[in-house]
Write an enzyme that holds these catalytic residues in place. Structure first.
Site, short mmCIF file in Angstrom:
data_model
loop_
_atom_site.label_atom_id
_atom_site.label_comp_id
_atom_site.label_asym_id
_atom_site.label_seq_id
_atom_site.Cartn_x
_atom_site.Cartn_y
_atom_site.Cartn_z
CE LYS A 120 46.97 28.07 57.96
NZ LYS A 120 47.42 29.27 57.27
CD GLU A 171 56.49 16.02 53.79
OE1 GLU A 171 55.26 16.25 53.91
OE2 GLU A 171 57.17 16.46 52.85
N GLY A 229 51.70 29.46 57.95
CA GLY A 229 52.56 28.47 58.61
C GLY A 229 53.88 29.06 59.06
NE ARG A 230 55.61 32.43 53.91
CZ ARG A 230 54.66 31.91 53.15
NH1 ARG A 230 54.33 30.63 53.28
NH2 ARG A 230 54.00 32.66 52.29
CD GLU A 251 56.46 28.01 52.38
OE1 GLU A 251 56.74 26.85 52.04
OE2 GLU A 251 55.92 28.29 53.47
CG HIS A 284 87.58 29.39 60.75
ND1 HIS A 284 88.93 29.68 60.81
CD2 HIS A 284 87.01 30.08 61.77
CE1 HIS A 284 89.16 30.47 61.85
NE2 HIS A 284 88.01 30.73 62.44
CE LYS A 328 53.08 20.59 50.14
NZ LYS A 328 52.12 21.36 50.93
O1 F6P Z 1 54.56 22.81 51.82
C1 F6P Z 1 54.67 24.06 52.39
C2 F6P Z 1 53.84 24.20 53.63
O2 F6P Z 1 52.53 24.35 53.30
C3 F6P Z 1 54.34 25.35 54.49
O3 F6P Z 1 53.85 26.57 54.07
C4 F6P Z 1 53.90 24.93 55.83
O4 F6P Z 1 54.55 25.64 56.84
C5 F6P Z 1 54.26 23.47 55.79
O5 F6P Z 1 53.97 23.07 54.47
C6 F6P Z 1 53.55 22.59 56.77
O6 F6P Z 1 52.16 22.65 56.63
P1 F6P Z 1 51.21 22.14 57.77
O7 F6P Z 1 51.47 22.95 58.98
O8 F6P Z 1 49.83 22.32 57.24
O9 F6P Z 1 51.51 20.69 58.03
#
Ligand code: F6P
Length: 545
Positions: free
Chosen positions: A206, A212, A267-268, A353, A384, A509
């Site tokens: 987003k 990452e 995002g979610r 979240e 199980h 972060k």
């Molecule tokens: O760190 C949490 C978050 O902001 C989530 O809410 C989001 O889905 C995810 O990181 C990834 O963010 P982005 O889509 O901006 O890379």
């Protein structure tokens, strides 16, 4: 903002809980045999049985009165019409606009939101069609056979969960892999065995600023260019999904190959926005639209059904009932569908979240408990592993069981029943055992030695919802996701919190980036010396490395 816990509706529920707490589900069913028929709701393809909950008709009346007190009806309208209900970020939370059918309009702040949504969906469908048909090729002219989605959190969990769920509908010979973790093992494992000439990377973020994702995307770009020997290959093998065109261009992805969404999609909540591109390439534009229709069916139900017959409202209120009046800490989600194996993980982000907050939307501390801890695994595997605690442990763990009438396919097997019937027999048996248990008398009557009787007693009275649908299809999956999105919303409304921000993830972060110099050299961390424990761990890490 008035505190909901000080309302007469809250007090009435607290008083009522004291009565219900001493009553067993056996008794509730004996006193009211009609509850099994009555305590159900059907919404589109989803059928909910909530009769195995520790509630009576009176409880439901009190809970829906609480929803009225919290202004849920007006809040639902505010969400659907694009009011800025995400107050801490001053944004709308308009994910419901992502599934508005073609031909319908929604204008917010003078912007044709429905038009924007359909323009992107059409662009995604066109691109997907070209990739699926082989019209879109890689740099050397070969067709794409693998899509690698690079994203994390909402930019990974939704499409990864849905791709796994709908794998049987991936009909174009294109498979997807999902890279999310900054642990090098993730991308190395996912790149292993791939043919660079036939691989398409979808960089999904987003913000396009997530450590990452950008790091993994850089590794992937280097991997590709080293193998194809030309920087120009990037434009045929990388596309982006983001709200941030500038950063996408900076990264070197052609803006023509960018699929946008908007700051009003959390995002979610973005699986059904362009973040679903990898999924759409795998299953096709038509199946993706069927998924959107499933979302939409539940949206309409949520917006219009009376609270006492409204599936997300009832499930959300039951979450509040156990969290705030019984002290339950978690909710297990137990899909009897192997293909929903990532659904609990997906729900963890969606629910935790969203509702893991300790201040209300107006900044005042919450007084009640918020945020259920979601967890789970597919049945029958969980039976199980951890069901022992559900049946005989000391904690109350309400659980959602999800099952389907039809499998996608099943092999012939020797025996009295097919595999799917065996699977579902287990699901039904579990909810029954959890609700009704087995008394000491019943166990003794079977001739069990006296000293074993206490060990074998099954207390029962453990509440469950059962959600049954005809088959796991794109449409039912969309409906399931929308159902839980709205469950989160109902709970967040009762608790008075902003379910659409996530400030709690930011500090870690920043601190991680501050610590990087101390891990890679003897330099002190950028933010000054960390606490003594962390400093000692970093020293130890450097010694070991
Ligand atoms: O760190 C949490 C978050 O902001 C989530 O809410 C989001 O889905 C995810 O990181 C990834 O963010 P982005 O889509 O901006 O890379």
């Amino acid at each position: 903002m008035a505190d909901i816990t000080e309302s007469p509706e809250w007090s009435a529920l607290a008083a009522h809980q004291a009565e219900i707490a001493g009553r067993h589900l056996r008794e509730l069913f004996a006193d009211d045999p009609g509850r099994a028929g009555r305590m159900t709701v059907t919404a589109g393809d989803l059928h909910l049985d909530y009769s195995k909950h520790r509630v009576t008709g009176e409880t439901i009346g009190l809970l829906t009165a609480l929803a009225e007190r919290a202004g849920l009806r007006a809040r639902i309208e505010a969400m659907f019409t694009g009011e800025r209900i995400n107050v801490s970020e001053n944004r709308a939370a308009l994910h419901t606009a992502l599934r508005i059918p073609p031909g319908e309009t929604l204008t917010v702040d003078g912007q044709d939101v429905a038009g924007d949504v359909h323009a992107v969906l059409d662009k995604m469908a066109d691109f997907s069609r070209r990739v699926r048909s082989g019209e879109w090729t890689g740099f050397t002219g070969k067709r794409i056979t693998t899509v690698v989605n690079i994203g994390i959190g909402g930019s990974d969990l939704g499409p990864a969960m849905a791709y796994e769920a709908l794998g049987d509908y991936a009909d174009a010979g294109i498979s997807c892999r999902f890279v999310s973790n900054i642990d090098p093992a993730d991308i190395l494992g996912k790149l292993d065995g791939l043919d660079p000439e036939q691989t398409l990377f979808v960089v999904s973020s987003k913000t396009f600023g997530t450590l990452e994702t950008l790091t993994n995307a850089k590794v992937a770009r280097r991997w590709l260019v080293e193998r194809l020997g030309d920087d120009a290959a990037v434009s045929r093998h990388f596309v982006a999904v983001s709200t941030n065109a500038e950063r996408v261009a900076e990264f070197g992805i052609d803006p023509a190959n960018m699929f946008v969404f908007w700051d009003w999609v959390g995002g979610r909540y973005s699986l059904d926005a362009a973040i679903g591109l990898s999924l759409m390439i795998a299953i096709g534009g038509e199946a993706f639209r069927e998924m959107l229709a499933g979302f939409r069916e539940i949206d309409e139900h949520f917006r219009t059904a009376p609270f006492e017959a409204n599936m997300p409202v009832l499930m959300g209120l039951l979450g509040v009932w156990y969290t705030d009046f019984f002290g339950a800490q978690t909710r297990a989600v137990l899909p009897y569908a192997q293909r929903l194996s990532r659904f609990p993980a997906y729900l963890q982000q969606l629910t935790m979240e969203s509702n893991g907050k300790s201040v209300r939307a107006d900044g005042a501390p919450v007084v009640a408990q918020t945020g259920e801890i979601f967890w789970g695994e597919p049945g029958t595997n969980g039976q199980h592993a951890f069901y022992q605690l559900l049946h005989q442990g000391t904690r109350l763990v309400p659980a959602d069981f999800i099952g389907f009438a039809e499998p996608f396919e099943e092999p012939a097997v020797d025996g009295p029943a097919g595999m799917h019937d065996l699977l579902m027999a287990n699901m039904f048996a579990q909810t029954s055992a959890l609700a009704f248990g087995r008394t000491a008398e019943e166990i003794a009557a079977e001739g069990t030695p006296a000293e074993l009787v206490p060990h074998k007693v099954m207390p029962g009275n453990r509440p469950t919802s059962t959600i049954l649908a005809p088959k796991l299809t794109p449409k039912t999956l969309g409906s399931l996701v929308a159902l839980y999105e709205h469950v989160v919303f109902v709970e967040g409304t009762i608790w008075g919190i902003d379910s659409f921000d996530q400030w709690g993830v930011e500090l870690g972060k920043v601190m991680a980036m501050d610590l990087v110099p101390a891990l890679t050299s003897a330099e002190p961390p950028a933010g000054g010396e960390p606490d003594a424990s962390t400093a000692a761990l970093v020293r130890r890490y450097r010694e070991l490395r």
